[in-house]
Design an enzyme around this catalytic site. Sequence first.
Site, PDB file in Angstrom:
ATOM      1  N   LYS A   1       1.914   5.340  -1.011  1.00 35.22           N
ATOM      2  CA  LYS A   1       1.755   4.307   0.018  1.00 35.22           C
ATOM      3  C   LYS A   1       3.057   4.109   0.767  1.00 35.22           C
ATOM      4  O   LYS A   1       4.130   4.083   0.166  1.00 35.22           O
ATOM      5  CB  LYS A   1       1.355   2.990  -0.671  1.00 35.22           C
ATOM      6  CG  LYS A   1       0.811   1.936   0.241  1.00 35.22           C
ATOM      7  CD  LYS A   1      -0.632   2.170   0.583  1.00 35.22           C
ATOM      8  CE  LYS A   1      -1.038   1.475   1.862  1.00 35.22           C
ATOM      9  NZ  LYS A   1      -0.479   2.042   3.094  1.00 35.22           N
TER      10      LYS A   1
ATOM     11  N   LYS B   1      -0.359  -3.291  -0.838  1.00 34.41           N
ATOM     12  CA  LYS B   1      -1.771  -2.867  -0.912  1.00 34.41           C
ATOM     13  C   LYS B   1      -2.103  -2.104  -2.185  1.00 34.41           C
ATOM     14  O   LYS B   1      -3.273  -1.937  -2.509  1.00 34.41           O
ATOM     15  CB  LYS B   1      -2.125  -2.032   0.330  1.00 34.41           C
ATOM     16  CG  LYS B   1      -2.207  -2.916   1.570  1.00 34.41           C
ATOM     17  CD  LYS B   1      -2.199  -2.142   2.856  1.00 34.41           C
ATOM     18  CE  LYS B   1      -2.122  -3.114   4.042  1.00 34.41           C
ATOM     19  NZ  LYS B   1      -1.500  -2.552   5.224  1.00 34.41           N
TER      20      LYS B   1
ATOM     21  N   SER C   1       3.509  -3.044   3.388  1.00 32.42           N
ATOM     22  CA  SER C   1       2.165  -2.560   3.014  1.00 32.42           C
ATOM     23  C   SER C   1       2.070  -1.986   1.607  1.00 32.42           C
ATOM     24  O   SER C   1       0.969  -1.688   1.134  1.00 32.42           O
ATOM     25  CB  SER C   1       1.698  -1.496   4.011  1.00 32.42           C
ATOM     26  OG  SER C   1       1.380  -2.093   5.228  1.00 32.42           O
TER      27      SER C   1
ATOM     28  N   SER D   1      -3.882   2.207   5.922  1.00 37.52           N
ATOM     29  CA  SER D   1      -3.188   0.967   5.590  1.00 37.52           C
ATOM     30  C   SER D   1      -3.803  -0.227   6.329  1.00 37.52           C
ATOM     31  O   SER D   1      -3.093  -1.043   6.938  1.00 37.52           O
ATOM     32  CB  SER D   1      -1.702   1.111   5.934  1.00 37.52           C
ATOM     33  OG  SER D   1      -0.947   0.189   5.211  1.00 37.52           O
TER      34      SER D   1
END
Lengths: 62, 327
Positions: free
Chosen positions: B167, B8, B5, B65
């Site tokens: 993140k 992202k 993720s 997320s």
Amino acid sequence: MYNFKGFRSLAALAAITFIVMVFQVTSFAQFESTAESAILIEAATGQVLYEKMQTYQCRLPA
Amino acid sequence: MPPASITKIMTLLLGFEALEKELVQWDDEVIISEKAWRMEGSKMFLLVGGKVKFSEIMTGISVVSANDGCVALAEHLYGSEEAFVQVMNNRAKELGLTNSNFLNSNGLPAEGHVMSARDISTLARYLIQNHPKILELESTREYTYNNIRQFNRNPLLGVFPGADGLKTGWTDEAGYCIVGTAQQNGQRMIGVVLKTNSEKERSKAIQELLNYGFKNFKQVTVKNAGEIVDVIDVKNSKTPSIPLKVDSDISVVIPVGRENDLQIVTSKNTEFLSAPVSADIQAGTLEVQLDGKTIATSTMSTAEGAERLGFFGIIFRSISNFFKSLF
């Protein structure tokens, strides 16, 4: 006469120091031993302060 | 390595850049496709056919997320996720991310979808510097959409002093990953940890990495833009030499206690200039070195101009120089 009390205090202090040092080294090594790849940069300058390269090459398309 | 993720942060960068270019507004409504709705893994539970504000999508991607949010954003901005991925890869090249290749917008497993730790740190730095609002979104602790309350998985938030991003990621192949950032005493560090074995290892590793930076390194301002750092001779001028200034602020990050070991080395493009000379003419380079290694550079320019002597002045200066050379 030997000053056993003083000697014991010194020995205790040395032992504590040794334990703290061992703990710190172990703790410091955590990000090196657990992550397969890691990097640390300072944001304003972009300077790399620590880098552990990945252990295998990226598989980029030709 | 597979970034999961952490992908992202590129998706969010393109979201911010689309806002900046006014291709989209925060209040625009995004229509949710079946493809977005079908996304697996972490999601914000968008409903197919629903209309959702772009701001909600950006928040959902940042805080929980949202894989469904990424596809919705991609389709809204570029018509399809495939077209969006092309833009992701083009942007990666522009930013000098040489070990990154994207195959989707959210980091779900795909053979050949990769980023290096260095590329992630470069991208994170660019995102934070150019779109600081990302920190506001990424440091939000919880988010409720569609009556479903979810929590930010970043283990630094509320735990590590000054932490405000950025993140986390996880897939079987990628392991537990994080790009974490914190600011302490005006200094910001960005750390990336890829492929740890558990959430606990990831949390401990990123905290130690950031602590290592804050405890052992210090930012030092070596020179401010405009500061005089050298002089250069000027031939046939009323003033025999003029000062050189450094063109940009020079800050370096060095190990604590090494401030006195910094060396400043200047080198001029030429031994002398010939009048007339105007101000702001580039005339050399300044290097900051530590242990013989250059860690920062800046150009040097003339701080002021120098007028040319008249005919008799040049004659007088030549005679004067001749007699000076005799003694």
